[in-house]
Write an enzyme that holds these catalytic residues in place. Structure first.
Site, short mmCIF file in Angstrom:
data_model
loop_
_atom_site.label_atom_id
_atom_site.label_comp_id
_atom_site.label_asym_id
_atom_site.label_seq_id
_atom_site.Cartn_x
_atom_site.Cartn_y
_atom_site.Cartn_z
CE1 TYR A 1 0.11 2.16 -5.05
CE2 TYR A 1 1.67 4.01 -4.86
CZ TYR A 1 0.38 3.58 -5.30
OH TYR A 1 -0.92 4.25 -5.64
CG ASP B 1 9.39 3.07 -7.53
OD1 ASP B 1 9.76 4.61 -6.80
OD2 ASP B 1 8.16 2.89 -7.54
CE LYS C 1 6.46 9.14 -1.33
NZ LYS C 1 5.47 9.22 -1.34
#
Length: 447
Positions: free
Chosen positions: A142, A234, A263
């Protein structure tokens, strides 16, 4: 447990928000838990119920919900000086220098506003740098809500995974199974001259947590070097979570060309970033010809929160604490499953964890990795542990979502909406919290 206010808020939300939520993963059955505030390792909902929190904002709350004084002061100071300027500030330079100093692959950084924006920009940068179009991604990986990666199928038959994306976009994306060296080699043999890059999470983080088999990322690195493609990690989930300040690339010993972050880099505030070799990053405008811009990029409040969060993590025992608690939790879960659900699998590393309701045909957990699946070929359960996103998708996802998660909520433990999302331990969690959590898991499996 009384949840009437959450139910009433969801009823109202359905009239003004699509599906009643602003992010699809929040749409839990029969309705979401609306949170009023955070408190250390806990959240308190609008009905006053208190839960041990393992969502942790889907990862960014490394320190928990109560920020240390130095972080609070930095945020308050930045906010009091003005909401934003549309001009550079010193703190964004400070944070960039911190990231460059600690992450092995990073020589320059471009800050953006979300993990999705970071991966969108990284893909555009890879295509601009190489002059190529195709992108290799992992099935079940994702990388945010972007057209280049919302693609399913395989490398020869890619198709959009959602309506709203033209098939012509999907043709430029080549999905391969994670951990399958033969599959990715074949894709490079067929398309290597037109592959701009490989976009991969160091571990699948939105698919139940799947760690790489030893040598897999080295294979990706070698193929990219051989064909002149870029390796893009990622690290939106793993960055400054797995592998400490060096991130997952330091833990796994593989240096990508580009890295995307989100994050924790913003300390819980909206953020994204692209880092990598200077010669590649300088292709971004205004120094190069790959356009990238954003009014809120490098927002001073976000930059201040991220910098002080990472400084605190560097100066204190944060990683020792969260990683030790993560190991204790996973090892306890291995013991619980050995007694009650030997077909299920504990996954995770460092401060991440999950139980995947796998359908393994295994009579016992004897020989299983003691602190969660580490993809050890000599492990008796090696073939049964998830290797790809499909392996997690084939697990008992409905049982996890409809029976297990609601039970845990009633026990006062808040977990993500589904079996696919990573769960996180924070600096605010304690050994007593871990024991309480293990008791809740035990209670579910013993009925």
């Amino acid at each position: 447990m009384n949840r009437e206010t959450s139910r009433d808020l969801y009823d109202r939300a359905l009239s003004v928000l699509p599906g009643g939520v602003n992010s699809s993963v929040r749409a839990t059955q029969p309705y979401p838990t609306f949170v009023r505030r955070g408190d250390g390792a806990h959240v308190v909902d609008v009905d006053g119920n208190r839960y041990l929190d393992y969502v942790m904002g889907y990862g960014p709350l490394l320190l928990g919900h109560d920020l240390p004084q130095q972080v609070q002061s930095a945020v308050q100071r930045a906010a009091s000086e003005g909401p934003m300027y549309g001009a550079p500030t010193e703190v964004e330079v400070d944070l960039a220098e911190f990231v460059v100093r600690h992450v092995p692959s990073v020589e320059m950084v471009r800050f953006v506003n979300s993990g999705t924006e970071a991966t969108v920009s990284a893909v555009r940068l890879a295509r601009g740098h190489t002059g190529r179009n195709k992108l290799v991604v992992m099935q079940g990986g994702y990388h945010g809500a972007q057209e280049s990666t919302l693609v399913e199928g395989d490398a020869e038959h890619p198709r959009p995974s959602t309506s709203g994306i033209p098939q012509s976009f999907a043709r430029e994306t080549l999905p391969v199974p994670f951990n399958d060296e033969a599959a990715v080699r074949e894709v490079f043999e067929r398309h290597g001259d037109d592959i701009a890059g490989v976009l991969v999470e160091p571990m699948l983080g939105n698919n139940g947590i799947v760690l790489p088999v030893d040598g897999y990322h080295d294979t990706l690195r070698d193929l990219c070097d051989e064909y002149g493609s870029l390796l893009i990690f990622d690290e939106v989930i793993t960055g400054f979570r797995v592998g400490g300040l060096q991130c997952a690339q330091g833990k796994f010993g593989v240096t990508p060309d580009l890295t995307t972050f989100g994050k924790i880099v913003g300390g819980g505030f909206p953020v994204g970033a692209i880092g990598g070799r200077a010669e590649i990053l300088e292709a971004f405008t205004p120094s190069g010809d790959v356009f990238q811009s954003g009014t809120f990029s490098g927002h001073p409040v976000t930059m201040a929160a991220g910098l002080e969060t990472l400084r605190f993590a560097a100066d204190e025992d944060v990683y020792d604490h969260v990683d030790a608690l993560g190991e204790r939790l996973r090892s306890g879960l291995v013991d619980v499953l050995a007694d009650h659900a030997p077909e299920y699998t504990v996954v995770g590393t460092d401060s991440t964890f999950k139980v995947v309701f796998t359908r393994a045909n295994t009579p016992a957990q004897d020989g299983a990795c003691s602190t969660g699946c580490a993809q050890r070929p000599d492990c008796a359960r090696f073939e049964a542990c998830p290797k790809t996103g499909a392996d997690v998708g084939n697990a008992e996802t409905e049982r996890w979502e409809r029976l297990f998660r609601p039970f845990m909520r009633e026990q006062g433990v808040l977990l993500p909406a589904n079996q696919f999302e990573t769960q996180f331990v924070s600096y605010a969690h304690t050994e007593a919290d871990i024991e309480e959590t293990l008791d809740a898991y035990e209670a579910f499996f013993t009925g």
